[in-house]
Design a protein around this motif. Structure first.
Motif, PDB file in Angstrom:
ATOM      1  N   ARG A  14      46.892 -72.592 -63.692  1.00 57.81           N
ATOM      2  CA  ARG A  14      48.287 -71.914 -63.104  1.00 57.81           C
ATOM      3  C   ARG A  14      48.700 -71.429 -61.802  1.00 57.81           C
ATOM      4  NH1 ARG A  14      51.710 -71.046 -67.770  1.00 57.81           N
ATOM      5  NH2 ARG A  14      50.082 -71.188 -69.745  1.00 57.81           N
ATOM      6  N   VAL A  15      47.075 -71.360 -61.466  1.00 60.36           N
ATOM      7  CA  VAL A  15      47.916 -70.933 -59.984  1.00 60.36           C
ATOM      8  C   VAL A  15      48.205 -71.860 -59.575  1.00 60.36           C
ATOM      9  CG1 VAL A  15      46.430 -70.000 -57.871  1.00 60.36           C
ATOM     10  CG2 VAL A  15      45.895 -69.269 -60.044  1.00 60.36           C
ATOM     11  N   LEU A  16      47.811 -72.960 -59.290  1.00 55.86           N
ATOM     12  CA  LEU A  16      48.039 -73.932 -58.339  1.00 55.86           C
ATOM     13  C   LEU A  16      49.304 -74.517 -58.958  1.00 55.86           C
ATOM     14  CD1 LEU A  16      44.730 -76.035 -58.895  1.00 55.86           C
ATOM     15  CD2 LEU A  16      45.171 -75.029 -57.183  1.00 55.86           C
ATOM     16  N   ASP A  17      49.402 -74.408 -60.165  1.00 54.94           N
ATOM     17  CA  ASP A  17      51.191 -74.896 -60.561  1.00 54.94           C
ATOM     18  C   ASP A  17      51.909 -73.616 -59.348  1.00 54.94           C
ATOM     19  OD1 ASP A  17      50.419 -76.954 -62.452  1.00 54.94           O
ATOM     20  OD2 ASP A  17      50.068 -75.691 -64.208  1.00 54.94           O
ATOM     21  N   ALA A  18      51.906 -72.907 -59.426  1.00 53.85           N
ATOM     22  CA  ALA A  18      53.015 -72.014 -58.978  1.00 53.85           C
ATOM     23  C   ALA A  18      52.702 -72.144 -57.262  1.00 53.85           C
ATOM     24  CB  ALA A  18      52.481 -70.154 -58.803  1.00 53.85           C
ATOM     25  N   LEU A  19      51.303 -72.543 -56.282  1.00 52.18           N
ATOM     26  CA  LEU A  19      51.783 -73.088 -55.037  1.00 52.18           C
ATOM     27  C   LEU A  19      52.262 -74.220 -55.144  1.00 52.18           C
ATOM     28  CD1 LEU A  19      47.307 -71.896 -54.238  1.00 52.18           C
ATOM     29  CD2 LEU A  19      49.733 -70.764 -53.592  1.00 52.18           C
ATOM     30  N   VAL A  20      52.660 -75.793 -55.874  1.00 54.94           N
ATOM     31  CA  VAL A  20      53.090 -76.069 -56.280  1.00 54.94           C
ATOM     32  C   VAL A  20      54.847 -75.580 -55.747  1.00 54.94           C
ATOM     33  CG1 VAL A  20      54.011 -78.841 -57.126  1.00 54.94           C
ATOM     34  CG2 VAL A  20      51.166 -77.932 -56.752  1.00 54.94           C
ATOM     35  N   ILE A  27      53.809 -65.927 -53.773  1.00 56.30           N
ATOM     36  CA  ILE A  27      53.966 -64.608 -53.971  1.00 56.30           C
ATOM     37  C   ILE A  27      54.899 -63.384 -54.933  1.00 56.30           C
ATOM     38  CG2 ILE A  27      54.292 -63.207 -52.553  1.00 56.30           C
ATOM     39  CD1 ILE A  27      53.398 -64.965 -50.117  1.00 56.30           C
ATOM     40  N   SER A  28      56.114 -64.476 -54.843  1.00 54.60           N
ATOM     41  CA  SER A  28      56.491 -63.702 -55.707  1.00 54.60           C
ATOM     42  C   SER A  28      56.938 -63.217 -57.922  1.00 54.60           C
ATOM     43  CB  SER A  28      58.247 -64.019 -55.654  1.00 54.60           C
ATOM     44  OG  SER A  28      58.113 -65.145 -56.881  1.00 54.60           O
ATOM     45  N   LEU A  29      55.122 -64.557 -58.102  1.00 53.19           N
ATOM     46  CA  LEU A  29      54.600 -64.096 -59.208  1.00 53.19           C
ATOM     47  C   LEU A  29      53.627 -63.434 -59.059  1.00 53.19           C
ATOM     48  CD1 LEU A  29      55.197 -67.904 -60.169  1.00 53.19           C
ATOM     49  CD2 LEU A  29      56.354 -66.060 -61.128  1.00 53.19           C
ATOM     50  N   GLY A  30      53.391 -62.610 -58.560  1.00 52.74           N
ATOM     51  CA  GLY A  30      52.144 -61.727 -58.161  1.00 52.74           C
ATOM     52  C   GLY A  30      50.547 -62.849 -57.562  1.00 52.74           C
ATOM     53  N   ILE A  31      50.768 -63.636 -56.943  1.00 56.95           N
ATOM     54  CA  ILE A  31      49.407 -64.525 -56.549  1.00 56.95           C
ATOM     55  C   ILE A  31      49.544 -64.048 -55.474  1.00 56.95           C
ATOM     56  CG2 ILE A  31      48.371 -66.225 -56.333  1.00 56.95           C
ATOM     57  CD1 ILE A  31      50.767 -67.504 -58.282  1.00 56.95           C
ATOM     58  N   ALA A  32      48.097 -63.231 -55.059  1.00 62.72           N
ATOM     59  CA  ALA A  32      47.395 -63.409 -53.100  1.00 62.72           C
ATOM     60  C   ALA A  32      46.901 -64.715 -53.076  1.00 62.72           C
ATOM     61  CB  ALA A  32      46.770 -62.508 -53.433  1.00 62.72           C
ATOM     62  N   VAL A  33      47.992 -65.317 -52.416  1.00 60.16           N
ATOM     63  CA  VAL A  33      48.404 -66.804 -51.506  1.00 60.16           C
ATOM     64  C   VAL A  33      47.178 -67.041 -50.641  1.00 60.16           C
ATOM     65  CG1 VAL A  33      49.500 -68.714 -50.236  1.00 60.16           C
ATOM     66  CG2 VAL A  33      50.989 -66.524 -52.533  1.00 60.16           C
ATOM     67  N   PRO A  34      46.630 -66.440 -50.099  1.00 58.18           N
ATOM     68  CA  PRO A  34      45.863 -66.564 -48.759  1.00 58.18           C
ATOM     69  C   PRO A  34      44.546 -66.276 -49.759  1.00 58.18           C
ATOM     70  CG  PRO A  34      47.709 -65.004 -47.385  1.00 58.18           C
ATOM     71  CD  PRO A  34      48.109 -64.867 -49.300  1.00 58.18           C
ATOM     72  N   ARG A  35      44.272 -64.952 -50.569  1.00 60.08           N
ATOM     73  CA  ARG A  35      43.108 -65.710 -50.375  1.00 60.08           C
ATOM     74  C   ARG A  35      42.525 -66.441 -51.513  1.00 60.08           C
ATOM     75  NH1 ARG A  35      42.677 -60.791 -54.062  1.00 60.08           N
ATOM     76  NH2 ARG A  35      42.217 -61.529 -56.064  1.00 60.08           N
ATOM     77  N   MET A  36      43.613 -66.823 -52.763  1.00 61.97           N
ATOM     78  CA  MET A  36      43.507 -68.191 -54.029  1.00 61.97           C
ATOM     79  C   MET A  36      43.154 -69.315 -52.612  1.00 61.97           C
ATOM     80  SD  MET A  36      43.462 -67.091 -56.571  1.00 61.97           S
ATOM     81  CE  MET A  36      42.448 -65.713 -56.848  1.00 61.97           C
ATOM     82  N   ARG A  37      43.886 -69.092 -52.169  1.00 64.61           N
ATOM     83  CA  ARG A  37      44.332 -70.730 -51.190  1.00 64.61           C
ATOM     84  C   ARG A  37      41.657 -70.203 -50.237  1.00 64.61           C
ATOM     85  NH1 ARG A  37      48.840 -71.437 -47.749  1.00 64.61           N
ATOM     86  NH2 ARG A  37      49.659 -71.696 -49.280  1.00 64.61           N
ATOM     87  N   LEU A  38      42.546 -69.794 -49.592  1.00 66.21           N
ATOM     88  CA  LEU A  38      40.832 -69.870 -49.700  1.00 66.21           C
ATOM     89  C   LEU A  38      39.824 -70.019 -50.067  1.00 66.21           C
ATOM     90  CD1 LEU A  38      38.906 -69.370 -47.187  1.00 66.21           C
ATOM     91  CD2 LEU A  38      39.023 -67.138 -47.221  1.00 66.21           C
TER      92      LEU A  38
END
Length: 135
Positions: A14-20, A27-38
């Motif tokens: 689901r994180v990958l779906d949000a990043l797409v 970010i608006s969905l509450g995902i810590a993008v830099p940390r998750m991406r790394l």
């Protein structure tokens, strides 16, 4: 490596779906993008490196299959895991049949064929992405 990568991939589908959808949406969905991406890049790079080190160039099938599936069907990352696994099996079977048929009675190593085809396909993908950014 599959025992490590598969649960992580399923967990973060689901994180990958949000990043797409884009960084601002994620970010608006509450995902810590830099940390998750790394985290995802490091983990998947380690798993990919281990797979290639263990199996050789045959692992190129695992790199190409998701791109082929994504080009033919639009699915979420959860379904992509299943379809890419099936596509990888079909690609490897096709590569094996072709490598046995090219120079009978000799057989080409299947890793040679998958490495060439996979490498060329990934270069084409990179070239297309580069054109899309420039245009």
């Amino acid at each position: 490596m599959l025992a490590i990568a598969l649960p992580v991939a399923v967990r973060f589908a689901r994180v990958l779906d949000a990043l797409v959808l884009g960084e601002s949406t994620a970010i608006s969905l509450g995902i810590a993008v830099p940390r998750m991406r790394l985290l995802l890049v490091v983990l998947m790079a380690l798993c990919t490196g281990a797979a290639v080190a263990e199996t050789g160039l045959v692992a190129f099938v695992g790199l190409v299959a998701p791109h082929l599936v994504r080009r033919t069907v639009i699915v979420t990352h959860g379904a992509l895991l299943i379809l890419a696994s099936l596509a990888g099996g079909v690609l490897l079977l096709a590569a094996d049949v072709i490598s046995r048929s090219l120079m009978p009675p000799q057989e080409l190593p299947v890793g040679l064929l998958t490495g060439i085809v996979g490498g060329v396909y990934l270069l084409v993908l990179l070239h297309r992405r580069g054109e899309g950014r420039a245009g």
